[in-house]
Scaffold this motif. Sequence first.
Motif, PDB file in Angstrom:
ATOM      1  N   GLU A  92       0.856  -1.181   0.000  1.00 37.34           N
ATOM      2  CA  GLU A  92       0.000   0.000   0.000  1.00 37.34           C
ATOM      3  C   GLU A  92       0.888   1.227   0.000  1.00 37.34           C
ATOM      4  OE1 GLU A  92      -3.308   0.371   2.729  1.00 37.34           O
ATOM      5  OE2 GLU A  92      -3.161  -1.775   3.106  1.00 37.34           O
ATOM      6  N   LEU A  93       0.654   2.105  -0.952  1.00 37.24           N
ATOM      7  CA  LEU A  93       1.370   3.378  -0.964  1.00 37.24           C
ATOM      8  C   LEU A  93       0.426   4.423  -0.392  1.00 37.24           C
ATOM      9  CD1 LEU A  93       3.155   3.274  -4.432  1.00 37.24           C
ATOM     10  CD2 LEU A  93       4.066   2.716  -2.193  1.00 37.24           C
ATOM     11  N   GLU A  94       0.692   4.864   0.805  1.00 40.09           N
ATOM     12  CA  GLU A  94      -0.183   5.819   1.474  1.00 40.09           C
ATOM     13  C   GLU A  94       0.122   7.247   1.087  1.00 40.09           C
ATOM     14  OE1 GLU A  94       0.083   4.827   5.602  1.00 40.09           O
ATOM     15  OE2 GLU A  94      -1.269   3.128   5.356  1.00 40.09           O
ATOM     16  N   ASP A  95       1.303   7.506   0.544  1.00 41.22           N
ATOM     17  CA  ASP A  95       1.673   8.833   0.072  1.00 41.22           C
ATOM     18  C   ASP A  95       1.092   9.018  -1.333  1.00 41.22           C
ATOM     19  OD1 ASP A  95       2.873  11.125  -0.918  1.00 41.22           O
ATOM     20  OD2 ASP A  95       4.855  10.634  -0.146  1.00 41.22           O
ATOM     21  N   LYS A  96       0.113   9.883  -1.472  1.00 36.25           N
ATOM     22  CA  LYS A  96      -0.569  10.072  -2.759  1.00 36.25           C
ATOM     23  C   LYS A  96       0.376  10.582  -3.842  1.00 36.25           C
ATOM     24  CE  LYS A  96      -5.097  10.582  -0.836  1.00 36.25           C
ATOM     25  NZ  LYS A  96      -6.424  11.052  -1.031  1.00 36.25           N
ATOM     26  N   LEU A 147       2.327   7.552  -5.034  1.00 35.63           N
ATOM     27  CA  LEU A 147       1.439   6.705  -5.830  1.00 35.63           C
ATOM     28  C   LEU A 147       1.242   7.292  -7.223  1.00 35.63           C
ATOM     29  CD1 LEU A 147      -0.436   4.265  -6.032  1.00 35.63           C
ATOM     30  CD2 LEU A 147      -2.245   5.689  -5.078  1.00 35.63           C
TER      31      LEU A 147
END
Length: 89
Positions: free
Chosen positions: A64-68, A71
């Motif tokens: 999961e890449l939480e940094d938009k 991403l």
Amino acid sequence: MNVELVDFYPFEVSTRRPRLLAYADVRIDGKILIRGIRLYESKNGGYFISMPEYNPERKRAIVELEDKELLEKVRRVVVDYYKSLISVS
């Protein structure tokens, strides 16, 4: 953060939407390798990516890449490479 495309595997497996177009592997800052990112074409003709999911047989982890912003960088690298491939064809 530097996002580098490592491998790209284009193909079409479906005619219905969203349509899977390719798999990609990317490296982030030369330290993190993400394998199996899926590139799709959406119903309205745009592109989106899906991160790999857990596979109990191969014991792979969920990503999961939480940094938009990160991403979006990953998505842009994969989509731009795909677009360059189809423009050459």
